[in-house]
Design a protein around this motif. Structure first.
Motif, mmCIF file in Angstrom:
data_model
loop_
_atom_site.group_PDB
_atom_site.id
_atom_site.type_symbol
_atom_site.label_atom_id
_atom_site.label_comp_id
_atom_site.label_asym_id
_atom_site.label_seq_id
_atom_site.Cartn_x
_atom_site.Cartn_y
_atom_site.Cartn_z
ATOM 1 N N LEU A 31 27.439 -29.090 -19.469
ATOM 2 C CA LEU A 31 27.052 -28.727 -18.106
ATOM 3 C C LEU A 31 27.901 -27.569 -17.570
ATOM 4 C CD1 LEU A 31 26.532 -32.286 -16.621
ATOM 5 C CD2 LEU A 31 24.757 -30.575 -17.006
ATOM 6 N N GLY A 32 29.207 -27.611 -17.803
ATOM 7 C CA GLY A 32 30.085 -26.532 -17.353
ATOM 8 C C GLY A 32 29.769 -25.218 -18.044
ATOM 9 N N ARG A 33 29.546 -25.264 -19.352
ATOM 10 C CA ARG A 33 29.220 -24.061 -20.103
ATOM 11 C C ARG A 33 27.893 -23.465 -19.634
ATOM 12 N NH1 ARG A 33 28.064 -26.004 -24.895
ATOM 13 N NH2 ARG A 33 30.225 -26.481 -25.357
ATOM 14 N N ASP A 34 26.886 -24.327 -19.438
ATOM 15 C CA ASP A 34 25.580 -23.849 -18.983
ATOM 16 C C ASP A 34 25.639 -23.252 -17.575
ATOM 17 O OD1 ASP A 34 24.586 -24.663 -21.405
ATOM 18 O OD2 ASP A 34 23.567 -26.445 -20.626
ATOM 19 N N ALA A 35 26.437 -23.862 -16.695
ATOM 20 C CA ALA A 35 26.576 -23.336 -15.330
ATOM 21 C C ALA A 35 27.239 -21.968 -15.349
ATOM 22 C CB ALA A 35 27.380 -24.305 -14.463
ATOM 23 N N CYS A 36 28.250 -21.790 -16.179
ATOM 24 C CA CYS A 36 28.920 -20.491 -16.272
ATOM 25 C C CYS A 36 27.989 -19.442 -16.862
ATOM 26 C CB CYS A 36 30.187 -20.612 -17.110
ATOM 27 S SG CYS A 36 31.511 -21.516 -16.283
ATOM 28 N N LYS A 37 27.206 -19.827 -17.839
ATOM 29 C CA LYS A 37 26.261 -18.884 -18.440
ATOM 30 C C LYS A 37 25.188 -18.485 -17.425
ATOM 31 C CE LYS A 37 23.318 -18.295 -22.459
ATOM 32 N NZ LYS A 37 22.790 -18.920 -23.672
ATOM 33 N N ALA A 38 24.689 -19.444 -16.657
ATOM 34 C CA ALA A 38 23.656 -19.151 -15.659
ATOM 35 C C ALA A 38 24.189 -18.263 -14.546
ATOM 36 C CB ALA A 38 23.099 -20.446 -15.078
ATOM 37 N N GLY A 64 29.535 -49.292 -13.042
ATOM 38 C CA GLY A 64 29.727 -48.369 -14.151
ATOM 39 C C GLY A 64 30.859 -47.415 -13.828
ATOM 40 N N PHE A 65 31.185 -46.598 -14.785
ATOM 41 C CA PHE A 65 32.271 -45.648 -14.595
ATOM 42 C C PHE A 65 31.753 -44.338 -14.026
ATOM 43 C CE2 PHE A 65 34.250 -48.185 -18.076
ATOM 44 C CZ PHE A 65 35.351 -48.612 -17.349
ATOM 45 N N GLU A 66 32.521 -43.782 -13.111
ATOM 46 C CA GLU A 66 32.272 -42.445 -12.584
ATOM 47 C C GLU A 66 33.454 -41.590 -13.032
ATOM 48 O OE1 GLU A 66 30.651 -41.517 -8.479
ATOM 49 O OE2 GLU A 66 32.786 -41.022 -8.265
ATOM 50 N N ARG A 67 33.164 -40.598 -13.830
ATOM 51 C CA ARG A 67 34.210 -39.756 -14.399
ATOM 52 C C ARG A 67 34.142 -38.368 -13.782
ATOM 53 N NH1 ARG A 67 32.508 -43.084 -18.669
ATOM 54 N NH2 ARG A 67 34.243 -43.971 -19.841
ATOM 55 N N SER A 68 35.302 -37.833 -13.412
ATOM 56 C CA SER A 68 35.340 -36.471 -12.885
ATOM 57 C C SER A 68 36.079 -35.575 -13.884
ATOM 58 C CB SER A 68 35.996 -36.430 -11.504
ATOM 59 O OG SER A 68 37.294 -36.934 -11.552
ATOM 60 N N PHE A 69 35.587 -34.356 -13.973
ATOM 61 C CA PHE A 69 36.130 -33.369 -14.904
ATOM 62 C C PHE A 69 36.356 -32.070 -14.158
ATOM 63 C CE2 PHE A 69 33.562 -36.278 -17.365
ATOM 64 C CZ PHE A 69 34.340 -36.542 -18.464
ATOM 65 N N ARG A 70 37.246 -31.255 -14.680
ATOM 66 C CA ARG A 70 37.453 -29.927 -14.135
ATOM 67 C C ARG A 70 37.425 -28.922 -15.277
ATOM 68 N NH1 ARG A 70 42.113 -27.358 -14.395
ATOM 69 N NH2 ARG A 70 43.907 -28.390 -15.256
ATOM 70 N N PHE A 71 37.054 -27.701 -14.937
ATOM 71 C CA PHE A 71 37.035 -26.610 -15.896
ATOM 72 C C PHE A 71 37.392 -25.339 -15.151
ATOM 73 C CE2 PHE A 71 32.873 -26.967 -14.057
ATOM 74 C CZ PHE A 71 32.448 -25.666 -13.855
ATOM 75 N N LEU A 85 33.138 -31.257 -11.723
ATOM 76 C CA LEU A 85 31.881 -31.976 -11.806
ATOM 77 C C LEU A 85 32.155 -33.455 -11.987
ATOM 78 C CD1 LEU A 85 31.060 -32.580 -15.105
ATOM 79 C CD2 LEU A 85 30.884 -30.143 -14.990
ATOM 80 N N VAL A 86 31.236 -34.263 -11.478
ATOM 81 C CA VAL A 86 31.373 -35.719 -11.521
ATOM 82 C C VAL A 86 30.136 -36.281 -12.196
ATOM 83 C CG1 VAL A 86 31.629 -37.820 -10.162
ATOM 84 C CG2 VAL A 86 32.749 -35.722 -9.408
ATOM 85 N N PHE A 95 28.771 -31.318 -8.235
ATOM 86 C CA PHE A 95 29.154 -30.107 -8.956
ATOM 87 C C PHE A 95 29.708 -29.100 -7.967
ATOM 88 C CE2 PHE A 95 28.438 -25.856 -10.579
ATOM 89 C CZ PHE A 95 28.974 -25.960 -11.847
ATOM 90 N N ILE A 96 30.879 -28.562 -8.281
ATOM 91 C CA ILE A 96 31.478 -27.472 -7.525
ATOM 92 C C ILE A 96 31.891 -26.436 -8.552
ATOM 93 C CG2 ILE A 96 33.371 -26.754 -6.026
ATOM 94 C CD1 ILE A 96 33.519 -29.676 -5.070
#
Length: 108
Positions: A31-38, A64-71, A85-86, A95-96
């Motif tokens: 998702l992060g890679r695709d957002a940067c490409k777009a 369930g689990f909610e996981r947050s990531f940063r890039f 993104l979460v 998504f931010i």
């Protein structure tokens, strides 16, 4: 004998958790890679970093689990910006990050 069964159950639970965490990280990376490409920006470091983990209820009411990531990304290769993104399960819930620039027409 009962301790062996408990050990096997604990091992299976740890493997299931690790497998779900790895799958979520791979989904976040895509998702992060695709957002940067777009948005036509540079995706830095070619990875995402796990930033948080919470137990949340999904739309179906199950826990369930909610996981947050940063890039990190850059517009010109010099600056660095942080995107977040979460994921709740496989679903993106927040998504931010980089967006495609657009121009809105002015009203007269």
């Amino acid at each position: 004998m009962p301790s062996l069964i408990l050990l096997m159950i604990a091992g299976a639970a740890m493997f299931a958790y690790w497998n779900a965490a790895r799958a979520a990280a791979e989904r976040a990376e895509k998702l992060g890679r695709d957002a940067c490409k777009a948005a036509d920006v540079l995706w830095l470091d070619q990875t995402v970093h796990a930033h948080g983990l919470r137990v949340r209820r999904g739309e179906d009411g199950k826990l369930g689990f909610e996981r947050s990531f940063r890039f990190e990304y850059s517009y010109d290769g010099i600056d660095r910006h942080i995107g977040r993104l979460v994921l709740r399960g496989e679903q993106l819930v927040s998504f931010i990050g980089p967006v495609r620039p657009s121009v809105a027409p002015l009203e007269r």
